[in-house]
Design an enzyme around this catalytic site. Structure first.
Site, PDB file in Angstrom:
ATOM      1  N   ASP A 163       0.719  -1.352  -0.141  1.00  0.00           N
ATOM      2  CA  ASP A 163       0.194   0.153  -0.114  1.00  0.00           C
ATOM      3  C   ASP A 163       0.993   1.304  -0.046  1.00  0.00           C
ATOM      4  O   ASP A 163       1.855   1.252   0.718  1.00  0.00           O
ATOM      5  CB  ASP A 163      -1.010  -0.039   1.253  1.00  0.00           C
ATOM      6  CG  ASP A 163      -1.982   0.832   1.137  1.00  0.00           C
ATOM      7  OD1 ASP A 163      -3.417   0.644   1.040  1.00  0.00           O
ATOM      8  OD2 ASP A 163      -1.987   2.168   1.226  1.00  0.00           O
ATOM      9  N   ILE A 164       0.395   2.377  -1.024  1.00  0.00           N
ATOM     10  CA  ILE A 164       1.502   3.463  -0.962  1.00  0.00           C
ATOM     11  C   ILE A 164       1.092   4.305   0.300  1.00  0.00           C
ATOM     12  O   ILE A 164       2.257   5.156   0.462  1.00  0.00           O
ATOM     13  CB  ILE A 164       0.871   4.065  -2.248  1.00  0.00           C
ATOM     14  CG1 ILE A 164       2.051   5.076  -3.096  1.00  0.00           C
ATOM     15  CG2 ILE A 164      -0.496   4.991  -1.963  1.00  0.00           C
ATOM     16  CD1 ILE A 164       1.626   5.558  -4.178  1.00  0.00           C
ATOM     17  N   ASN A 215     -12.867  -2.796   2.905  1.00  0.00           N
ATOM     18  CA  ASN A 215     -13.754  -1.907   2.671  1.00  0.00           C
ATOM     19  C   ASN A 215     -14.742  -1.799   1.652  1.00  0.00           C
ATOM     20  O   ASN A 215     -14.374  -2.165   0.744  1.00  0.00           O
ATOM     21  CB  ASN A 215     -12.893  -0.643   2.843  1.00  0.00           C
ATOM     22  CG  ASN A 215     -11.945  -0.728   3.873  1.00  0.00           C
ATOM     23  OD1 ASN A 215     -12.474  -0.825   4.947  1.00  0.00           O
ATOM     24  ND2 ASN A 215     -10.805   0.221   3.856  1.00  0.00           N
ATOM     25  N   VAL A 241     -10.884   3.325  -3.681  1.00  0.00           N
ATOM     26  CA  VAL A 241     -10.732   2.704  -4.911  1.00  0.00           C
ATOM     27  C   VAL A 241     -11.395   1.357  -5.329  1.00  0.00           C
ATOM     28  O   VAL A 241     -11.660   0.594  -4.443  1.00  0.00           O
ATOM     29  CB  VAL A 241      -9.015   2.083  -5.077  1.00  0.00           C
ATOM     30  CG1 VAL A 241      -8.977   1.465  -6.349  1.00  0.00           C
ATOM     31  CG2 VAL A 241      -8.018   3.355  -4.540  1.00  0.00           C
ATOM     32  N   HIS A 248     -10.149  -5.047  -3.039  1.00  0.00           N
ATOM     33  CA  HIS A 248      -8.919  -5.270  -2.669  1.00  0.00           C
ATOM     34  C   HIS A 248      -9.116  -5.754  -0.959  1.00  0.00           C
ATOM     35  O   HIS A 248      -9.891  -5.275  -0.093  1.00  0.00           O
ATOM     36  CB  HIS A 248      -7.985  -4.056  -2.690  1.00  0.00           C
ATOM     37  CG  HIS A 248      -8.663  -2.891  -2.154  1.00  0.00           C
ATOM     38  ND1 HIS A 248      -9.591  -2.357  -2.951  1.00  0.00           N
ATOM     39  CD2 HIS A 248      -8.620  -2.117  -1.060  1.00  0.00           C
ATOM     40  CE1 HIS A 248      -9.811  -1.184  -2.260  1.00  0.00           C
ATOM     41  NE2 HIS A 248      -9.416  -0.969  -1.173  1.00  0.00           N
ATOM     42  N   HIS A 255      -7.269  -5.452   2.143  1.00  0.00           N
ATOM     43  CA  HIS A 255      -6.071  -4.927   2.884  1.00  0.00           C
ATOM     44  C   HIS A 255      -5.385  -6.013   3.966  1.00  0.00           C
ATOM     45  O   HIS A 255      -6.016  -6.688   4.863  1.00  0.00           O
ATOM     46  CB  HIS A 255      -6.544  -3.854   3.789  1.00  0.00           C
ATOM     47  CG  HIS A 255      -6.954  -2.679   3.261  1.00  0.00           C
ATOM     48  ND1 HIS A 255      -6.104  -1.646   3.017  1.00  0.00           N
ATOM     49  CD2 HIS A 255      -8.294  -2.268   2.656  1.00  0.00           C
ATOM     50  CE1 HIS A 255      -6.907  -0.541   2.274  1.00  0.00           C
ATOM     51  NE2 HIS A 255      -7.961  -0.937   2.087  1.00  0.00           N
TER      52      HIS A 255
END
Ligand code: AMP
Length: 121
Positions: free
Chosen positions: A30-31, A87, A96, A100, A102
């Site tokens: 993750d950025i 989420n 986004v 995904h 996390h």
């Protein structure tokens, strides 16, 4: 579904720190990490949200968890533990719109994530 940042990462149109890839899934750092270890596991199929998962996606969604568990083991934090969370939509904190998972690790996680002050009258 329109192209998201994550489709661009899958297609190598934008860079990412890729940790794992196979036919169906990709994992990358993750950025904006929220824990000492924070990466995302995504399906290559562009599914927008949990609400958009279809019967035919059952295997690939389950596969995301297997990838998370494999990386947890390989990276050495499986036993101490971690948080794996998706989420969904604005109240879930989704930004986004490509499904995904996390994976957060490296420190104890708090729970619950949200606490309402209950009014007692
Ligand atoms: P969510 O808010 O659940 O939709 O999570 C989206 C996550 O994607 C956030 O934790 C972001 O920090 C992460 N993110 C956004 N852009 C990138 C990127 N280019 N590379 C890696 N992670 C990203």
């Amino acid at each position: 579904m329109s192209d998201t940042l994550f489709s661009k990462i899958i297609n190598r149109e934008i860079p990412a720190d890729i940790l794992y890839e196979d036919e169906d899934a990709l994992a990358f750092a993750d950025i904006n990490p929220q824990a000492p270890v924070h990466f995302l596991v995504i399906p290559k199929k562009p599914i927008a949200t949990i609400n958009d998962i279809e019967e035919e996606d059952k295997a690939v969604v389950g596969h995301l968890y297997l990838v998370a568990a494999k990386l947890a083991k390989d990276m050495g934090f499986a036993e101490e533990g971690y948080r794996a969370v998706m989420n969904c939509n604005p109240y879930g904190g989704q930004t986004v719109y490509h499904l995904h998972l996390h994976v957060l690790a490296g420190k104890p996680m708090g729970w619950p994530p949200y606490q309402e002050t209950l009014k007692t009258e």
